[in-house]
Write an enzyme that holds these catalytic residues in place. Structure first.
Site, short mmCIF file in Angstrom:
data_model
loop_
_atom_site.label_atom_id
_atom_site.label_comp_id
_atom_site.label_asym_id
_atom_site.label_seq_id
_atom_site.Cartn_x
_atom_site.Cartn_y
_atom_site.Cartn_z
N ASP A 171 0.86 -1.17 0.00
CA ASP A 171 0.00 0.00 0.00
C ASP A 171 0.90 1.23 0.00
O ASP A 171 1.89 1.30 0.75
CB ASP A 171 -0.89 -0.03 1.25
CG ASP A 171 -1.97 1.05 1.19
OD1 ASP A 171 -3.09 0.74 0.80
OD2 ASP A 171 -1.66 2.20 1.54
N ILE A 172 0.60 2.21 -0.86
CA ILE A 172 1.41 3.44 -0.93
C ILE A 172 1.16 4.26 0.32
O ILE A 172 0.00 4.53 0.69
CB ILE A 172 1.07 4.23 -2.19
CG1 ILE A 172 1.37 3.39 -3.44
CG2 ILE A 172 1.85 5.53 -2.23
CD1 ILE A 172 1.00 4.07 -4.74
N GLU A 207 -4.89 2.52 -3.90
CA GLU A 207 -3.44 2.39 -3.86
C GLU A 207 -2.99 1.04 -3.31
O GLU A 207 -1.82 0.88 -2.96
CB GLU A 207 -2.84 3.52 -3.01
CG GLU A 207 -3.11 3.42 -1.51
CD GLU A 207 -4.44 4.04 -1.10
OE1 GLU A 207 -4.59 4.39 0.07
OE2 GLU A 207 -5.35 4.17 -1.95
#
Length: 482
Positions: free
Chosen positions: A326-327, A369
């Site tokens: 996950d960003i 994301e």
């Protein structure tokens, strides 16, 4: 019932035609079988060479390693009898041709070699196993000396015995495979001829000799075949077709011309429509299975592949791993630079994943994301190494947008399904819970793995982001009981 002269002539003609077919079947069967036999023989020879080479090296190492302590003691005590005993024991290994044990001053304590010609050296020994080799081993002793050793053991190695074994195995492999290949080719050719070719040849001979336009003579019945129902059916259909030709020869010719014209147009239209349909179906399949922004697989494809690999893990004990990433602070990036900047970051991350993964790995965008990577055949250690490498690569990734270079980081949650050997090394309770997973449905098991990986990802976020965290398998007990 005896056959007429005409029937005997037809049978003789059919047999002559069949003999040429049988010859071709035998020729090509022999060619294919011999080629396959040569391939198998080559594979066996390479395997035997590697195996015998490993045995040769390992046997020498075991002899040397086990003899050094005793030789060391013999030199230290100047014990010739002990030196003789250890050398005789080493000479039991047929690859040892000569052993010399020397004192610290270079004098020979004991030396023994095989009789000349006992194990001759051929040119293959040099080409296959490096030929004669000499190993010099320092004997350190129990106390120090000016030279750092109390003596030396020199061992000459001769691989000829292993060369002889390799040549013998290769020759027998070649002979056995060739005999088997030729036998199978003959059997296959004979079966294919008598079961398939001969009935068809007789029927073909009947069709060639028959004239459906000759209305003055009655039809002859096609040859009977007791065990070939399909050939018998084909013969009956042929008789029926000949009857139709006789009754409607003129109409058939006109219908044939019309049908040929219509068929050409129809085939062209069908081909065009089929091509259009295939193109449309291909586009629909791409749209249904990929994420439009990144070009990666979507959640549906990822979960399908995950369930397939879960089945493989259950049946074949093949490990697998899942990476969730996950960003970090992606919402802040969108709020600061806009959603187009966020899309550019997502696209850059996707390209980096595609460049960094194997062909069998499956990267996917699950939404927003959040991304996932399926790693077939990968256990915990390899998965964590890959996750850390990807994390470092993403940290160095700079996305050009609006005249700026945007940097970002990602957090990873990792989970693996181990093999039975790895499960046996785990904590007893955790190993029991992992083993119980095999009784769950693939869809339930996929949800459990995703939940644990997501939990690990959450811990990575909570403990500072930009890090890789492995799932806590002790939490399996809650998942298994639910």
């Amino acid at each position: 019932m005896s056959k007429t002269g005409n029937e005997k002539a037809q049978d003789l003609s059919a047999l002559k035609l069949g003999s040429s077919v049988a010859a071709r079947q035998l020729k090509y069967s022999l060619f294919a079988a011999i080629l396959l036999g040569l391939i198998i023989t080559a594979f066996q020879i390479v395997s035997d060479y590697r195996w015998i080479g490993d045995v040769y090296r390992q046997a020498n190492e075991r002899v040397l390693e086990s003899s050094v302590p005793v030789a060391n003691e013999a030199v230290t005590k100047r014990d010739t009898d002990l030196a003789e005993a250890i050398v005789r024991g080493m000479m039991v290994q047929r690859s040892v041709s000569k052993v010399t044990i020397t004192n610290e001053d270079g004098s020979v304590l004991y030396q023994r070699k095989r009789a000349t010609g006992e194990i001759p050296v051929s040119r293959w020994a040099e080409q296959l196993f490096g030929g004669l080799q000499t190993r010099e081993i320092l004997l350190p002793g129990d106390t120090g000396s000016s030279s750092g050793s109390v003596g030396m053991m020199v061992v000459e190695l001769n691989p000829q015995v292993f060369v002889t074994v390799f040549m013998s195995r290769s020759a027998w492999s070649f002979l056995a495979n060739m005999v088997f290949a030729v036998a199978m080719a003959v059997v296959f050719a004979a079966l294919s001829y008598f079961v398939f070719s001969r009935p068809l040849i007789k029927l073909a001979h009947y069709i060639v000799k028959s004239d459906p336009t000759d209305v003055k003579h009655p039809f002859e019945m096609p040859p009977m075949h007791r065990h070939d129902d399909e050939v018998q059916l084909l013969g009956s259909v042929t008789v029926g077709l000949f009857g139709m030709i006789r009754g409607q020869i003129g109409q058939l010719q006109r219908a044939r011309d019309d049908l040929l014209d219509a068929n050409v147009n129809l085939e062209a239209r069908v081909e065009s429509r089929t091509r259009e349909l295939n193109d449309a179906m291909g586009k629909l399949e791409v749209l249904a299975s990929t994420d439009p922004l990144t070009g990666l697989a979507n959640r549906r494809v990822f979960m399908t592949r995950l369930e397939e690999n879960l089945s493989i893990w259950k049946r074949r004990d093949t490990p697998m791993s899942i990476l969730l990433l996950d960003i970090d602070k992606f919402k802040l990036l969108n709020d600061t630079y806009g959603h187009q900047a966020g899309d550019a970051v997502l696209a850059s991350l996707s390209k980096l994943l595609q460049r960094s993964l194997r062909d069998i790995d499956l990267p996917a965008r699950l939404g927003g994301e959040e991304f996932a990577i399926l790693l077939p055949g990968e256990e915990k250690e390899g998965a964590m190494i890959l996750a850390e490498r990807l994390r470092a690569s993403l940290e160095q990734d700079a996305v050009a947008f609006g005249g700026k270079h945007l940097n970002y980081t990602s957090s990873f949650g990792v989970i693996s399904l181990p093999t039975q050997a790895a499960i046996a090394k785990m904590d007893v309770e955790v190993a029991r819970d992992v083993a119980l997973l095999k009784s769950r449905e693939n869809s339930d098991l996929a949800d459990i793995l995703y939940s644990l990986a997501d939990e690990a990802l959450y811990r990575a976020k909570e403990t500072g982001r930009n890090r890789c965290t492995f799932a806590d398998l002790s939490h399996l007990s809650v998942q298994v009981k639910s």
